[in-house]
Structure formats: structure tokens, C-alpha cells
Design a protein around this motif. Structure first.
Motif, short mmCIF file in Angstrom:
data_model
loop_
_atom_site.label_atom_id
_atom_site.label_comp_id
_atom_site.label_asym_id
_atom_site.label_seq_id
_atom_site.Cartn_x
_atom_site.Cartn_y
_atom_site.Cartn_z
N ASN A 179 -52.69 -108.99 -35.82
CA ASN A 179 -51.37 -109.38 -35.33
C ASN A 179 -51.52 -110.67 -34.55
O ASN A 179 -52.33 -110.75 -33.62
CB ASN A 179 -50.78 -108.26 -34.48
N LEU A 180 -50.77 -111.68 -34.96
CA LEU A 180 -50.92 -113.01 -34.37
C LEU A 180 -49.77 -113.26 -33.41
O LEU A 180 -48.60 -113.17 -33.80
CB LEU A 180 -50.91 -114.07 -35.46
N THR A 181 -50.10 -113.56 -32.17
CA THR A 181 -49.06 -113.89 -31.20
C THR A 181 -49.10 -115.40 -30.96
O THR A 181 -50.16 -115.96 -30.68
CB THR A 181 -49.31 -113.13 -29.89
N PHE A 182 -47.95 -116.04 -31.13
CA PHE A 182 -47.91 -117.50 -30.97
C PHE A 182 -46.62 -117.90 -30.26
O PHE A 182 -45.67 -117.11 -30.18
CB PHE A 182 -48.03 -118.20 -32.34
N GLY A 194 -40.43 -121.61 -26.04
CA GLY A 194 -41.29 -121.03 -25.01
C GLY A 194 -41.48 -119.53 -25.15
O GLY A 194 -42.36 -118.95 -24.49
N SER A 195 -40.69 -118.87 -25.99
CA SER A 195 -40.83 -117.42 -26.18
C SER A 195 -42.07 -117.14 -27.04
O SER A 195 -42.58 -118.03 -27.73
CB SER A 195 -39.58 -116.84 -26.84
N ASP A 245 -41.46 -115.96 -43.24
CA ASP A 245 -40.80 -116.95 -44.07
C ASP A 245 -40.99 -118.29 -43.36
O ASP A 245 -40.35 -118.56 -42.34
CB ASP A 245 -39.31 -116.63 -44.19
N PRO A 246 -41.88 -119.15 -43.88
CA PRO A 246 -42.22 -120.38 -43.15
C PRO A 246 -41.02 -121.30 -42.93
O PRO A 246 -41.03 -122.13 -42.03
CB PRO A 246 -43.29 -121.04 -44.02
N ALA A 247 -39.97 -121.13 -43.77
CA ALA A 247 -38.78 -121.99 -43.61
C ALA A 247 -38.09 -121.77 -42.26
O ALA A 247 -37.30 -122.60 -41.82
CB ALA A 247 -37.80 -121.73 -44.76
N GLU A 248 -38.40 -120.64 -41.62
CA GLU A 248 -37.74 -120.34 -40.34
C GLU A 248 -38.46 -120.96 -39.13
O GLU A 248 -38.05 -120.74 -37.99
CB GLU A 248 -37.66 -118.82 -40.15
N TYR A 249 -39.55 -121.67 -39.37
CA TYR A 249 -40.35 -122.19 -38.25
C TYR A 249 -40.50 -123.71 -38.34
O TYR A 249 -40.51 -124.28 -39.44
CB TYR A 249 -41.74 -121.53 -38.25
N GLU A 287 -44.63 -125.00 -34.72
CA GLU A 287 -44.82 -123.54 -34.67
C GLU A 287 -45.79 -123.09 -35.76
O GLU A 287 -46.67 -122.25 -35.51
CB GLU A 287 -43.47 -122.84 -34.84
N LEU A 288 -45.64 -123.67 -36.96
CA LEU A 288 -46.55 -123.30 -38.05
C LEU A 288 -47.98 -123.72 -37.72
O LEU A 288 -48.93 -123.01 -38.06
CB LEU A 288 -46.10 -123.94 -39.37
N GLU A 289 -48.13 -124.84 -37.03
CA GLU A 289 -49.49 -125.27 -36.66
C GLU A 289 -50.10 -124.28 -35.66
O GLU A 289 -51.25 -123.86 -35.82
CB GLU A 289 -49.48 -126.69 -36.06
#
Ligand code: NAD
Length: 417
Positions: free
Chosen positions: A42-45, A50-51, A112-116, A120-122
Motif C-alpha cells: 500500500n503506497l501512501t503519497f 497536501g492531503s 486511474d492516472p488521469a485523475e492525478y 502526484e504521479l512522480e
């Protein structure tokens, strides 16, 4: 109608179908059907506001008997543990059938990468790379791009790995940009192996591909490049499609001009001189060759009864449902399987890794030449198995070759401890 199967069960069935023709111990066969290990994490980013957000990610290492695990990383909301397991298994048999020294792996993040945003994706990609770091490496597990990931993500993963390991290891990942250690010819590789698979098949059947007609479903990387390279052989590209619909011209379309039209307008539809047809009509057109190059399960049992092509070369992964595959075999339509036909991507990934390990660059001509050699030799191996063992179709032949190679590698290593 849909007769889609659970991908992991489909993989296991394909291995069982091949094993019938081989002398493999039951215990070893079980091993060949299951992943060695699956990382679920589980990845937390941090989001741009800021959330914090937590998402699920996987990496399956299916089998490493023939070499380091190899396979892509996809970003998609439909990523599941079973899908990642199945895709990692198909990589084992894809690498084995074309005889490159890799095992199989696959990974994914359920988003869904389109939402970021890009930032954020980095952060998310670097977080995944940090989790993967202990289990990947130039000689352990070498990821690559897959659905919704590309050079950008691969460059980030390489950079994260090298920074944390305090080393230089471009071969830890493939599909990188050229300036980050990528290979010439990688972008064209899948379309090129599709063209080569079609060329070899027609030659084997004693037919002239230069006189053949082809319909191509899907006009992205694999489909548009396969169409262009087939056109270079003289094959007449009479129909192509993308997600918005199909176009048809019995006199032949110009694949380069269609590509330009799609770049300008976003779709193949409306290309001058062509008539619009439906996606299903593209798949059932009376042509010599059909190249499905879009998504999985594009042809189901119903549609398979209407297919009119003599030969199907699978550029996409799993474009036929298992039921459709049975119908086409019964109807005597030759299906050249995905594990072989679209292996160009992983083969040129292998060349990228070889160049990285040797710290040198190959020319595009050398990449093209070597790819052609690997594909033609693999085709000979599949045909030899098909004819010598009197197998039902080329897919079974490809799996017989691949499963036997993996089983042999395991037996030669011995069971230990
Ligand atoms: P892509 O995203 O570049 O292109 C996909 C194309 O399919 C797009 O033109 C899209 O519009 C079209 N499409 C989607 N749904 C469709 C539908 N219902 N009917 C007609 N067209 C439709 O993807 P790609 O990289 O070309 O991959 C295509 C297939 O090839 C996938 O199955 C992929 O797994 C497989 N593949 C690709 C590579 C590679 O290196 N690119 C390697 C191995 C396998």
C-alpha cells in the motif's frame, strides 16, 4: 455476449493444454502454474493539496528459472492481484518461446492516472520504486512500461533505484528514454514483430504476403506500426479501426496518412476516400490477414463464427476469448499467438538491457536485424513442434515449446533445498 475468463485460470488452462504433450512431473507442473511470490503493498503519497492518499500496488514474480523476472508495470483502476499474476505468467512463456534469458514478472498500481497531476504521479511512482527496490535489480527483476506507463515513469524508477542504491544501474528497468539509456527501435518493436510473424506465417503457408489484404483493429502503437510495416511489404491495408470506429477502402489505405489524420483529428474516422464501418465489421471483413491490436477479449465466440480472414496475427494480448479460440481452430483459421507475435517489445527490452550491461549503444539497423533473427528462429521452433507433435494449433505449439524450456531449466537446476 461475453465469455471472458478469469485471466489467471486462462493461463493455467493454456499450460495444462501444453503439458498434455510433454512428460512433466505433476509437482513441477503445479510450480509452472503458480507465481513464486507476489508483493502486495500500500503506497501512501502526498496529493498536491497536501492531503495523503493510500493506493494498492502489486508485483508478481512468476518464475525465475530461465533468468531474472521481466515484465511491465501498469497503472489502471482494473488492476487486481489475479490479473497481475496471470500477466506475469504470460511473460514467462513469452520470454521462453522467443528464447531470451528471462523469467516473468508484472506489476501494477490500482489507480486511474488521469485523475492525478504529473507531480502526484512522480511521488507515487517513486514511492512504488522504493517498495520495489529490495526485490528488483539488473539481475533480479527488471520492470518495463505497460498500460498507462511509459518512458517518463521508467526514468523515475531508474533514478529512484540508483539514488537509493548509490550506484549506476540503467539495466534495472527497460523502456527508458534514449538519453536515460533506452534503445533505438523500442517504439517500433511490437509492430515490427507482428509484421515479421505475419510474413513468416504466409511464407510457411506458401502464400505471398505482398499480394495479401489486411484489416487492423486498433490504431495505436502496435496497430499503426504493424500496418505501416505490412504496407512496406506490399500488403494492402484495406481497413483499420480505433475506439471511435473503423474505416474501409478496398483499394488500400495509406497507413502513414491515416496515422497523420488520427494525430490531427484524434480518430481514424473521416480519413479522405474511406467509408466508415463498425468495429465488428473490421473484425469480420473478408481479408487474408486480420491483426487485432486493441484490447483483450475483442473477439468472442459469436464474433468468431463470422470472422472471414484466413490468418489472424495477435498483436494485442489475449484478443480472443478461449471460446473464440476453439471456434477458430475448428474453422481452420490460423491464429498466430500473442506470446510470439507481440514479443518484439520484450525482445528489444532485452536488447536495451544487454546494451546497458555492456555500456554501449546499438544502431537501429542492428536492433532490427537482431529482432528479425530472434523472431524467425522462434517461428521455426513453433512450426517444428506443431508439425512433429501434430498439435491442434500454433498457440498450443508455442506453449509446448515454452513450457518445455522452463521445465528443463528447473530440472537442470535441481530441487533444492
Ligand atoms: P495503444 O493505446 O497505443 O493503442 C490501442 C489502440 O486500440 C488505440 O488506437 C485505441 O483507440 C484502440 N481501441 C481501443 N478499443 C478499441 C475497440 N473496441 N475497437 C477498435 N480499436 C480500439 O496501445 P498499444 O501499445 O498499441 O497496445 C495494443 C495492444 O497490444 C494491447 O493489447 C497491448 O497489451 C498489446 N501489446 C503492446 C505492446 C507494446 O509494446 N506497445 C507490447 C505487447 C503487447
Amino acid at each position: 455476449m461475453s465469455d471472458e475468463a478469469n485471466p489467471f485460470e486462462s493461463l493455467q488452462e493454456q499450460i495444462d493444454d501444453a503439458a498434455v504433450h510433454l512428460d512433466i512431473d505433476d509437482g513441477v507442473l503445479e510450480r509452472l502454474k503458480r507465481p513464486e511470490r507476489v508483493l502486495e503493498t500500500n503506497l501512501t503519497f502526498e496529493r498536491d493539496d497536501g492531503s495523503l492518499e493510500t493506493v494498492r500496488a502489486y508485483r508478481s514474480q512468476f518464475n525465475g528459472d530461465r533468468g531474472p523476472y521481466k515484465g511491465g508495470i501498469r497503472y489502471h483502476p482494473g488492476v487486481t492481484r489475479d490479473e497481475v499474476k496471470a500477466l506475469s505468467g504470460w511473460m514467462v512463456y513469452k520470454c521462453a518461446v522467443v528464447d531470451i534469458p528471462y523469467g516473468g514478472g508484472k506489476g501494477g498500481i490500482e489507480i486511474d492516472p488521469a485523475e492525478y497531476s504529473m507531480a502526484e504521479l512522480e511521488r507515487l511512482t517513486r514511492s512504488f520504486a522504493t517498495e520495489l527496490r529490495p526485490i528488483i535489480g539488473e539481475d533480479r527483476d527488471i520492470p518495463a512500461p505497460d498500460v498507462n506507463t511509459g518512458q517518463r515513469e521508467m526514468n523515475w524508477i531508474k533514478n529512484t533505484y540508483e539514488t537509493l542504491e548509490n550506484t549506476t544501474a540503467p539495466g534495472v528497468i527497460t523502456g527508458k528514454a534514449i538519453d536515460s539509456g533506452g534503445s533505438a527501435g523500442r517504439v517500433e518493436a511490437t509492430g515490427r514483430s507482428t509484421m515479421l510473424a505475419a510474413r513468416e506465417t504466409f511464407e510457411w503457408l506458401g502464400r505471398d504476403i505482398g499480394n495479401a489484404t489486411v484489416a487492423v483493429q486498433g490504431y495505436g502503437n502496435a496497430g499503426s506500426i504493424a500496418a505501416r510495416l505490412l504496407d512496406d511489404l506490399g500488403t494492402r491495408v484495406v481497413a483499420v479501426s480505433d475506439s471511435s470506429g473503423g474505416i474501409h477502402d478496398p483499394d488500400g489505405l495509406d497507413p502513414r496518412a491515416v496515422r497523420e489524420h488520427k494525430s490531427e483529428t484524434g480518430a481514424v474516422e473521416g480519413y479522405s476516400g474511406s467509408e466508415s464501418i463498425t468495429n465488428d465489421e473490421v473484425l469480420t471483413l473478408d481479408v487474408d490477414l486480420l491483426v487485432p491490436a486493441a484490447l483483450g477479449n475483442a473477439i468472442d465466440t459469436d464474433l468468431a463464427t463470422d470472422v472471414s480472414a484466413d490468418v489472424i496475427v495477435e498483436a494485442a494480448n489475449g484478443p480472443l476469448t478461449p471460446g473464440a479460440d476453439d471456434v477458430l481452430t475448428e474453422r481452420g483459421i490460423r491464429v498466430v499467438p500473442d506470446v510470439f507475435a507481440n514479443a518484439g517489445g520484450v525482445i528489444v527490452s532485452y536488447f536495451e538491457w544487454v546494451q546497458n550491461r555492456q555500456r554501449l549503444h546499438w544502431t537501429e539497423e542492428r536492433v532490427t536485424e537482431e529482432l528479425e533473427r530472434v523472431i524467425t528462429e522462434a517461428f521455426e521452433g513453433i512450426i517444428e513442434a506443431y508439425e512433429a507433435r501434430d498439435l491442434q494449433n500454433l498457440r498450443t505449439a508455442a506453449y509446448v515449446v515454452a513450457v518445455e524450456r522452463v521445465a528443463n531449466a528447473y530440472a537442470q537446476g535441481g530441487t533444492w533445498p
